[in-house]
Design an enzyme around this catalytic site. Structure first.
Site, PDB file in Angstrom:
ATOM      1  N   ASP A  14       0.830  -1.210   0.000  1.00 25.09           N
ATOM      2  CA  ASP A  14       0.000   0.000   0.000  1.00 25.09           C
ATOM      3  C   ASP A  14       0.867   1.265   0.000  1.00 25.09           C
ATOM      4  O   ASP A  14       0.596   2.217   0.743  1.00 25.09           O
ATOM      5  CB  ASP A  14      -0.933   0.007   1.214  1.00 25.09           C
ATOM      6  CG  ASP A  14      -2.120   0.950   1.014  1.00 25.09           C
ATOM      7  OD1 ASP A  14      -2.432   1.280  -0.150  1.00 25.09           O
ATOM      8  OD2 ASP A  14      -2.730   1.358   2.022  1.00 25.09           O
ATOM      9  N   ILE A  15       1.887   1.256  -0.844  1.00 27.97           N
ATOM     10  CA  ILE A  15       2.730   2.450  -0.971  1.00 27.97           C
ATOM     11  C   ILE A  15       1.950   3.511  -1.743  1.00 27.97           C
ATOM     12  O   ILE A  15       1.499   3.272  -2.859  1.00 27.97           O
ATOM     13  CB  ILE A  15       4.043   2.115  -1.689  1.00 27.97           C
ATOM     14  CG1 ILE A  15       4.879   1.153  -0.831  1.00 27.97           C
ATOM     15  CG2 ILE A  15       4.840   3.380  -2.002  1.00 27.97           C
ATOM     16  CD1 ILE A  15       6.144   0.684  -1.501  1.00 27.97           C
TER      17      ILE A  15
END
Length: 218
Positions: A14-15
């Site tokens: 979830d960058i």
């Protein structure tokens, strides 16, 4: 941070820009590990998860989990930084920033329009950085760089920005030589008066004074 995770075989998943925080010294910190998983396990991985606009389109099934998923997301963040636009903007056509970079013919069409294009000596580096981001968001996973390659490539580009003119190096060497020799201050003051137009004492001559007139070259 991403390189550190990948070397430990951990995938963030979830960058995105909202998960990159700054401390009081403006150091970037990667946050929110709620979706992070340990990679390289023999059993099937979890169901695909992430944020729309940042999630790797190749990550459609659990067996597609890899560190290259994070690289795609990081590439989207790079594109956001360069363009000043959101990953998904329904007011734009196309809405996806990844698709927009593919349709941009020139650098000025994609860079943040709220500020002027960088000087000519920086255009090459910005162009290469954009090319690097494009590799990160490639639909061909094999073309995406590894985290270590990303770090090395970005450090090289940043180092290319910073060049000290030869005459400035001479000033620095002169400062060191005079201080080591404990010579009189007068010759030291004469060097400063050439560059600044006014005299300064040796106590006020700092590295900041020398760096104040640095230039950048690609």
């Amino acid at each position: 941070a991403v390189q550190f995770l990948h070397e430990a075989v951990v995938i963030h998943r979830d960058i995105k820009s909202s998960n990159i925080l700054f401390d009081s010294h403006w150091n970037a910190k990667l946050a929110d590990f709620g979706l992070a998983v340990k990679g390289g396990l023999s059993e099937p991985g979890p169901a695909p998860a992430g944020t729309i606009g940042y999630i790797d389109p190749c990550y459609t099934t659990p067996d597609k989990l890899s560190t290259k998923n994070d690289i795609f997301s990081f590439g989207v963040v790079l594109l956001e930084i360069i363009s000043g636009r959101k990953a998904i903007d329904v007011c734009k056509t196309p809405a996806s920033i990844v698709e927009r970079v593919k349709t941009s013919d020139e650098l000025k069409e994609f860079c943040d329009t709220r500020m002027p294009l960088p000087p000519n000596y920086m255009v090459g580096s910005v162009t290469r950085l954009l090319s690097f981001a494009a590799r990160c968001v490639s639909l061909n996973e094999e073309e995406r760089p590894w985290a270590g390659e990303v770090v090395m490539g970005m450090e090289m580009e940043l180092n290319c920005f910073f060049r000290v003119p030869a005459w400035r190096l001479c000033v620095l060497k002169g400062v060191v030589w005079f201080r080591n020799r404990k010579r009189r201050k007068k010759p030291f003051v004469s060097i400063i008066s050439v560059s600044s137009g006014k005299k300064k004492s040796s106590m006020t001559m700092t590295i900041k004074d020398v760096l104040a007139d640095l230039t950048f070259h690609s």
